[in-house]
Structures are given as structure tokens and as C-alpha cells.
Write a protein that holds these residues in place. Sequence first.
Motif, PDB file in Angstrom:
ATOM      1  N   SER A 159       0.843  -1.198   0.000  1.00 34.24           N
ATOM      2  CA  SER A 159       0.000   0.000   0.000  1.00 34.24           C
ATOM      3  C   SER A 159       0.882   1.254   0.000  1.00 34.24           C
ATOM      4  O   SER A 159       1.790   1.367   0.833  1.00 34.24           O
ATOM      5  CB  SER A 159      -0.903   0.008   1.232  1.00 34.24           C
ATOM      6  N   PRO A 160       0.627   2.219  -0.880  1.00 36.58           N
ATOM      7  CA  PRO A 160       1.435   3.431  -0.917  1.00 36.58           C
ATOM      8  C   PRO A 160       1.071   4.429   0.183  1.00 36.58           C
ATOM      9  O   PRO A 160       1.786   5.412   0.395  1.00 36.58           O
ATOM     10  CB  PRO A 160       1.127   4.011  -2.302  1.00 36.58           C
ATOM     11  N   ALA A 161      -0.059   4.184   0.873  1.00 38.65           N
ATOM     12  CA  ALA A 161      -0.487   5.109   1.925  1.00 38.65           C
ATOM     13  C   ALA A 161      -1.348   4.364   2.926  1.00 38.65           C
ATOM     14  O   ALA A 161      -1.810   3.254   2.668  1.00 38.65           O
ATOM     15  CB  ALA A 161      -1.278   6.272   1.316  1.00 38.65           C
ATOM     16  N   SER A 162      -1.574   4.991   4.082  1.00 42.00           N
ATOM     17  CA  SER A 162      -2.464   4.397   5.069  1.00 42.00           C
ATOM     18  C   SER A 162      -3.869   4.935   4.862  1.00 42.00           C
ATOM     19  O   SER A 162      -4.064   6.023   4.313  1.00 42.00           O
ATOM     20  CB  SER A 162      -1.975   4.716   6.486  1.00 42.00           C
ATOM     21  N   GLY A 163      -4.858   4.178   5.286  1.00 36.33           N
ATOM     22  CA  GLY A 163      -6.251   4.578   5.120  1.00 36.33           C
ATOM     23  C   GLY A 163      -7.138   3.369   4.974  1.00 36.33           C
ATOM     24  O   GLY A 163      -6.944   2.362   5.665  1.00 36.33           O
ATOM     25  N   LYS A 164      -8.091   3.463   4.053  1.00 38.00           N
ATOM     26  CA  LYS A 164      -8.989   2.349   3.773  1.00 38.00           C
ATOM     27  C   LYS A 164      -8.990   2.051   2.286  1.00 38.00           C
ATOM     28  O   LYS A 164      -8.876   2.953   1.461  1.00 38.00           O
ATOM     29  CB  LYS A 164     -10.424   2.660   4.236  1.00 38.00           C
ATOM     30  N   LEU A 165      -9.091   0.767   1.947  1.00 43.45           N
ATOM     31  CA  LEU A 165      -9.163   0.373   0.546  1.00 43.45           C
ATOM     32  C   LEU A 165     -10.542   0.766   0.017  1.00 43.45           C
ATOM     33  O   LEU A 165     -11.550   0.162   0.393  1.00 43.45           O
ATOM     34  CB  LEU A 165      -8.922  -1.131   0.403  1.00 43.45           C
ATOM     35  N   ALA A 166     -10.567   1.789  -0.847  1.00 44.80           N
ATOM     36  CA  ALA A 166     -11.846   2.315  -1.316  1.00 44.80           C
ATOM     37  C   ALA A 166     -12.486   1.408  -2.351  1.00 44.80           C
ATOM     38  O   ALA A 166     -13.652   1.033  -2.232  1.00 44.80           O
ATOM     39  CB  ALA A 166     -11.654   3.713  -1.897  1.00 44.80           C
TER      40      ALA A 166
END
Length: 516
Positions: free
Chosen positions: A50-57
Motif C-alpha cells: 500500500s502506498p499510503a495508510s487509510g482504507k481500501l476504497a
Amino acid sequence: MTTEVRVPTLGESVTEATVATWFKKPGDSVAVDEMLCELETDKVTVEVPSPASGKLADIVAAEGETVGVDALLATIAEAGEAGAETVEERPSQKAKDTKEAKDEPAKSAGGGSTDVMVPTLGESVTEATVSTWFKAVGDTVAQDEMLCELETDKVSVEVPSPAAGVLAEITAAEGTTVSASAKLGVISGSGASSAPKVQEEGANGEAYAAPAPGASNRGDVENAPAAKKAMAEAGISADKVTGSGRDGRIMKEDVQKAIASASAAPAASSAPTAPRAPVPADDAAREERVKMTRLRQTIARRLKDAQNTAAILTTYNEVDMTEVMALRNEYKDLFEKKHGVRLGFMSFFTKACCHALREVPEVNAEIDGTDIVYKNFVHMGIAAGTPQGLVVPVIRDADSMSFAEIEKAINEKGKRARDGKLSMAEMQGGTFTISNGGVYGSLMSSPILNPPQSGILGMHKIQDRPMAINGKVEIRPMMYLALSYDHRIVDGKGAVTFLVRVKEALEDPRRLLMDL
């Protein structure tokens, strides 16, 4: 704010890849560099972090799709902003989402319910297949009692019950492929299943009937579901099997022992046979199609990779086993009395190979790109056939072990291999392998390399043959030896020298004591 997940650089001359596996689903939280999916090219497997943190949209490229370099795979949204829709979801993912939605009420319904989760599978293993459930929905289970067995491409993993209670639900049926963090079932601590599920959904959304209690040869004692399945496949009745479980309950291991005993029993004397039934016209009706286990698939892939990669060549020799057999017969009783383990031939061969590897170190090395990695130790792999397939447990630092230590290690590893209890760590890191086809009656064969190793010694059947000894013909116990080696790193001279040193050490075991 969203971040795009794109296909990384795949390597020189590689322009496209296939999406093999998604490890996350839309809505899942992800951390930076956490693995999202895996791509397969015609050369390598590529992991996409993943290139960033967050949620898989959303997922743009579903499993099975072919994508080019820099193609959009998915988007990552900041926490709390993940979209509810995906451009294209996998059918299996939709089924899983539907399953999880159904599971939520069950998870929160009983205050004493406990989820059964997939245990740690080991480094680099991300999924497994549910091979056997030993309990049915509604069964009472004790804490740490074995519930089911998972199969990875390397080992079998037993799943114990995390709590005492009743198996209220099976969420992953036999044959289902599950991820490393998936839920397998639910244990109710209420003492009884409030609403036992008669049917579960399989991986493809089809109804799965939980194993029904079967007839037992011991009154009302119910045999293990896996045992009933094994007996049906082998075509043997329960009265031919001795149960080792509670109250005589037949377990899967009991069936395997009964099958092994039947195959080892002497063949019955020939008798007039009944006329054969007419052969069906349709051959397809007489065929049986069985999906390869993950272990068998891995064996097939690794052996084919070895053939495609290494320049495999085999050299042969023969060894007179007279001295080893005499030494073993002289000391075997004393050896067993002192060390508590039988003195076999494998310790002699292991010692002889370790001795020869010191003189010919390239046989104990491996190729890594354009480098040769020499091993200043011997982690000896001992190939073992099991009902599940060929495995190679590793005896670490065999070159520094005594005969007794080697025999104990071989005995312990062999038992764990037959019981399917080897861990992945126990099968990794080998530098050289010994394969004993002689136990099955093989007189001569060419073993195949166990990559990335550069050598494997094949042992064969000991057979009395007439030999010319000092101008006279004598009957001697002879064994053919075969060394398969990677000709990219081992020259013919080194291979022949290695095999000659093994022969010399076995024909005069005193050389091992004198380090000659």
C-alpha cells in the motif's frame, strides 16, 4: 483524498502481469507498505504494498485480470472516506462479504461465543485450504481439542478449540480457501448451540451440509468425521479399524494405521476369482477426478522448476555394505540400550556425506544470481514419504552431531512427518539431501534436486550380488548410489570425488573416526 495503487515496475522485458490474489477487500483498513495484492508474471511473483495508510476504497483490477505496467489496481481513501462501491469486485469476495454479514449476528448473539480464527501459518504463507473438520455443528468440544485441519502449500496446520463449549457454527467448509486472518467457526460457551446451523455456505456460495453423525461400530459412540471420510475413500468398514479416541472413537490416524497394516500384510494365497463384470462402455463413468492438494501442487511446481533451472546430471557408484552391516550388528543392542534409539543405516550415510562435503564444498553450495554461496555447515535434508506427499525435514548442523544424535533426530523428524506435524521451519534451510528409495525396493534411480541445493544422494536397495574379491567370486551385500548435482556449479570431477569418498567411508567406517 484518495491515493492510487498502480502496477509497479515488473522487470526488464516484462510488460504485463496477472492479478493473482487480493489480500484486502474494499473497506479494509491498510497501513503504509502493508501488502495489498500479489501479481504473477511469466517470470516472478510481485507483491504490491500500500502506498499510503487509510482504507481500501475500491478494487479496479479483479483477480484473474491481466494488467500492464502502471495500470490502476485500486484506490486508497483516508480513514473514514472509503467508498461503498467498487468498480469490480471478485465473485468470491462478494460471497465472503455476504458470509461475513450473516456472521455478525452470530458473533454478538451469545455473550459467551468465541470465534475460531486461522492460526499463524508461518512466514510468507498467506492462505490455506480447510482440508478436514473433525467436529460437526452441535458437537461439544473441550479447550485445545482439535477442531479442523488446514493445508498450506508446505505443511498441515491443526486448529485447536480456543475455548470449551459447543461448535455452534462452521463458517469455512471443507475445501474452502481462507486467508491468514479468516474466521473458521464459532464456539458457543452456553453449553448448547442455541441455533445450530444445518447448512453453511462454501467458498462459492453453495450450500454446505455440516457433517452428520454417522454410525459407529461402538454403540452410540460417534466416529470422527475425518475418519468416516477416510474410511469411505479407502473402502474399509469401521469394524476393521481400532479406535484410539475417547470411548473407542475412531480418529483419522486410526484409519491411516489400518490402511498401512492392510497394505503391509502378506497377499492372500491365490484362489479362483469370480468372473469380471462387463466393462462399462463409457470410460468416463469409471474415472475419478480429485483436486491436487496444495502440498502436491507445490511439490510438482518445485520439481519442475528444478528441471527448468538447474543443469541436472547424475553420477553412479556402488558400495559394499559388508563392514557397515557387521559394525551395526555388533553394536546395535548396546547402542540402543545406551542411547534409547536404534542404530540404522541413515546415520552412517549422513556421517559419510558430511565427511565428503568438507572435501567437495561446492556440492554443499548454492547459486544466488551470479554468486556462489558456500555453506560452512551441513543442514541435512532427509526425504520422507508421507500419505500427503514427499517432505524433506532438515537436521540442522548434522556435521557436528554424533551417531546417536543423528538417529534421534531422524526418528523424531520422521514421526512428525508421518503425523503431518512438521512446521515450515523444520523443512527450510537444507544444504544437501539424502533420499532413500531402497526402503520401497528401488534398485536404481536418478533423484531430482531439491532447489536451491546443488546435490542430492540417492540410496537404494541392499542386494546380494556376486563380486570379484581378490581374484575370487564372493557374494556381497551391494548398494547402488546415485548423486544428482547441478552441473552449473559442480564439475564432474567434484561429483565423482564426492561419491567415491562416501563409498570409501562406508566400506571402511573406521575412516570416519580417523577423519580420513
